[in-house]
Enzyme design. Sequence first.
Site, PDB file in Angstrom:
ATOM      1  NE  ARG A  15      -1.089   2.469   2.833  1.00  0.00           N
ATOM      2  CZ  ARG A  15      -0.502   3.580   3.263  1.00  0.00           C
ATOM      3  NH1 ARG A  15      -0.434   4.658   2.507  1.00  0.00           N
ATOM      4  NH2 ARG A  15       0.073   3.625   4.453  1.00  0.00           N
ATOM      5  CG  ASP A  16       3.235   4.330   2.995  1.00  0.00           C
ATOM      6  OD1 ASP A  16       3.281   5.201   2.116  1.00  0.00           O
ATOM      7  OD2 ASP A  16       3.400   4.575   4.197  1.00  0.00           O
ATOM      8  CG  HIS A 207       4.036   4.765   9.280  1.00  0.00           C
ATOM      9  ND1 HIS A 207       3.172   3.903   8.621  1.00  0.00           N
ATOM     10  CD2 HIS A 207       4.455   5.631   8.314  1.00  0.00           C
ATOM     11  CE1 HIS A 207       3.080   4.234   7.346  1.00  0.00           C
ATOM     12  NE2 HIS A 207       3.847   5.298   7.129  1.00  0.00           N
ATOM     13  CG  HIS A 209       7.668   7.673   5.222  1.00  0.00           C
ATOM     14  ND1 HIS A 209       7.438   7.188   3.968  1.00  0.00           N
ATOM     15  CD2 HIS A 209       6.505   7.519   5.906  1.00  0.00           C
ATOM     16  CE1 HIS A 209       6.175   6.765   3.875  1.00  0.00           C
ATOM     17  NE2 HIS A 209       5.584   6.958   5.049  1.00  0.00           N
ATOM     18  CB  CYS A 240       3.026  10.377   1.488  1.00  0.00           C
ATOM     19  SG  CYS A 240       1.337  10.992   1.582  1.00  0.00           S
ATOM     20  CG  ASN A 249       6.784   3.239   4.658  1.00  0.00           C
ATOM     21  OD1 ASN A 249       6.321   3.228   3.540  1.00  0.00           O
ATOM     22  ND2 ASN A 249       6.139   3.696   5.702  1.00  0.00           N
TER      23      ASN A 249
HETATM   24  P1  HMG Z   1     -13.019  14.546  -2.177  1.00  0.00           P
HETATM   25  O1  HMG Z   1     -12.730  14.834  -3.618  1.00  0.00           O
HETATM   26  O2  HMG Z   1     -13.127  15.686  -1.225  1.00  0.00           O
HETATM   27  O3  HMG Z   1     -14.290  13.563  -2.038  1.00  0.00           O
HETATM   28  O4  HMG Z   1     -11.875  13.568  -1.677  1.00  0.00           O
HETATM   29  P2  HMG Z   1     -15.830  13.799  -2.091  1.00  0.00           P
HETATM   30  O5  HMG Z   1     -16.411  13.199  -0.878  1.00  0.00           O
HETATM   31  O6  HMG Z   1     -16.155  15.240  -2.431  1.00  0.00           O
HETATM   32  O7  HMG Z   1     -16.252  12.892  -3.365  1.00  0.00           O
HETATM   33  C1  HMG Z   1     -15.786  13.189  -4.674  1.00  0.00           C
HETATM   34  C2  HMG Z   1     -15.875  11.924  -5.527  1.00  0.00           C
HETATM   35  O8  HMG Z   1     -14.987  10.930  -5.000  1.00  0.00           O
HETATM   36  C3  HMG Z   1     -17.259  11.284  -5.543  1.00  0.00           C
HETATM   37  O9  HMG Z   1     -17.405  10.665  -6.804  1.00  0.00           O
HETATM   38  C4  HMG Z   1     -17.142  10.207  -4.492  1.00  0.00           C
HETATM   39  O10 HMG Z   1     -18.024   9.137  -4.686  1.00  0.00           O
HETATM   40  C5  HMG Z   1     -15.726   9.727  -4.689  1.00  0.00           C
HETATM   41  P3  HMG Z   1     -18.214  11.363  -8.003  1.00  0.00           P
HETATM   42  O11 HMG Z   1     -19.608  11.556  -7.432  1.00  0.00           O
HETATM   43  O12 HMG Z   1     -17.518  12.670  -8.270  1.00  0.00           O
HETATM   44  O13 HMG Z   1     -18.100  10.380  -9.105  1.00  0.00           O
HETATM   45  N1  HMG Z   1     -15.170   9.119  -3.478  1.00  0.00           N
HETATM   46  C6  HMG Z   1     -14.562   7.927  -3.441  1.00  0.00           C
HETATM   47  N2  HMG Z   1     -14.289   7.024  -4.392  1.00  0.00           N
HETATM   48  C7  HMG Z   1     -13.680   5.901  -4.006  1.00  0.00           C
HETATM   49  N3  HMG Z   1     -13.282   5.645  -2.736  1.00  0.00           N
HETATM   50  C8  HMG Z   1     -13.545   6.529  -1.765  1.00  0.00           C
HETATM   51  C9  HMG Z   1     -14.203   7.718  -2.108  1.00  0.00           C
HETATM   52  N4  HMG Z   1     -14.595   8.791  -1.375  1.00  0.00           N
HETATM   53  C10 HMG Z   1     -15.199   9.632  -2.229  1.00  0.00           C
HETATM   54  N5  HMG Z   1     -13.161   6.260  -0.503  1.00  0.00           N
HETATM   55  C11 HMG Z   1     -11.086  11.807  -0.255  1.00  0.00           C
HETATM   56  C12 HMG Z   1     -11.834  13.122  -0.343  1.00  0.00           C
HETATM   57  C13 HMG Z   1     -10.813  11.522   1.197  1.00  0.00           C
HETATM   58  C14 HMG Z   1     -11.941  10.721  -0.885  1.00  0.00           C
HETATM   59  C15 HMG Z   1      -9.766  11.951  -1.071  1.00  0.00           C
HETATM   60  O14 HMG Z   1      -9.090  13.072  -0.601  1.00  0.00           O
HETATM   61  C16 HMG Z   1      -8.877  10.745  -0.945  1.00  0.00           C
HETATM   62  O15 HMG Z   1      -9.176   9.669  -1.447  1.00  0.00           O
HETATM   63  N6  HMG Z   1      -7.702  10.903  -0.264  1.00  0.00           N
HETATM   64  C17 HMG Z   1      -6.790   9.818  -0.026  1.00  0.00           C
HETATM   65  C18 HMG Z   1      -5.403  10.276  -0.229  1.00  0.00           C
HETATM   66  C19 HMG Z   1      -4.470   9.115  -0.011  1.00  0.00           C
HETATM   67  O16 HMG Z   1      -4.807   7.974  -0.237  1.00  0.00           O
HETATM   68  N7  HMG Z   1      -3.229   9.448   0.411  1.00  0.00           N
HETATM   69  C20 HMG Z   1      -2.223   8.463   0.617  1.00  0.00           C
HETATM   70  C21 HMG Z   1      -2.502   7.557   1.768  1.00  0.00           C
HETATM   71  S1  HMG Z   1      -2.160   8.299   3.331  1.00  0.00           S
HETATM   72  C22 HMG Z   1      -0.490   8.009   3.591  1.00  0.00           C
HETATM   73  O17 HMG Z   1       0.209   7.519   2.738  1.00  0.00           O
HETATM   74  C23 HMG Z   1       0.055   8.325   4.930  1.00  0.00           C
HETATM   75  C24 HMG Z   1       0.294   7.068   5.802  1.00  0.00           C
HETATM   76  O18 HMG Z   1       1.195   6.154   5.187  1.00  0.00           O
HETATM   77  C25 HMG Z   1       0.873   7.490   7.146  1.00  0.00           C
HETATM   78  C26 HMG Z   1       2.067   8.452   6.987  1.00  0.00           C
HETATM   79  O19 HMG Z   1       3.138   8.030   6.517  1.00  0.00           O
HETATM   80  O20 HMG Z   1       1.858   9.625   7.320  1.00  0.00           O
HETATM   81  C27 HMG Z   1      -1.032   6.338   6.064  1.00  0.00           C
HETATM   82 MG    MG Z   2       3.359   6.367   5.211  1.00  0.00          MG
END
Ligand code: HMG
Ligand code: MG
Length: 302
Positions: A15-16, A207, A209, A240, A249
Amino acid sequence: MTLPKKVKLFEVGPRDGLQNEPTPVATEVKIELIHRLQDAGLQAIEATAFVSPRWVPQMADNAQVMAGIRRKPGVTYPVLVPNRTGLDAAIAAGAEEVVVFGAATESFSKRNTNCTIAEGLARFAEVCAQALAQGLKVRGDISVCLGCPFEGEVAPDAVVRVARELDAMGCYEISICDTIGTGTPGKTRAAFEAVAKHISLDRLAGHFHDTYGQALANTYAALECGVAIFDSSVAGLGGCPYAKGATGNVATEDVLYMLDGLGIETGVDMAKLMAAGEYICGVLGRPTHSRAARAIAAKQKV
Ligand code: HMG
Ligand code: MG
């Protein structure tokens, strides 16, 4: 100082690691990687993310990955979910454990999930209530605990506030994440000591990086605090997408080498883990980021 006798390695490479790949990685490759990781003895493997495919296209095949995994008894396959839409899709795909991910700063929360910290927590409260009611386990990750790409220094209190909320919602484990790798052992210690005043250490994870080469030192500092759960990524894959310049990581092989050297039990086999790392690096066409894997492989060639 007594270090933990046993450590749980929470593998985040599929995933990450793969979320940050510029070229798409085939679903079969992701599944094969997960199989190799579980064969190496890893018992928690973050399989994919049910996030918006517009935001992170690399995780768009989430349901196919979940469908293709040959589940091994005793292994968990947590998946990231940012909201109720993600939770519903994760449950439909057969997930038994989900990970909600908040942030310690407003700017990072906005960049990563398009909402404020409070809005994110409200979404997670709904996710937790629904997931727990359906018998799933929920983990909570907190980004930018040791430094933020937009706001700089992060006070331990900011981490504590989010950790307490996630705890109150029923997250069984809370991961303190150094998203951009700027943390050093002193900051690591301060963050864990502050959170541990409210949440018991056996429920906290680190966690790290490795952007600034501090991840192993931070891991050791957390071990000294009594932390016994660490997120790591095979071959040091990852980063990220919403933290510019953040590299992978800490490599699982490097953490394992250190833990093996300290006589700390993990249940993970180095040779099989290295083979999993070689497999994914072969597909990606690049060398491993794990120093230990490189050194062991070089020695074997002599
Ligand atoms: P948004 O654009 O504000 O969402 O995104 P919305 O609620 O306004 O919806 C817009 C559209 O997205 C809609 O579709 C929803 O259905 C769809 P439309 O009607 O336009 O066709 N939608 C989704 N589709 C699939 N799966 C969903 C989903 N939710 C809404 N879950 C949102 C807000 C949170 C969805 C967006 O910002 C997002 O997906 N962010 C994720 C970013 C991400 O994955 N970042 C990397 C992971 S975090 C990380 O790596 C850090 C970590 O490792 C720890 C660290 O190291 O710090 C964990
Ligand atoms: Mg991470």
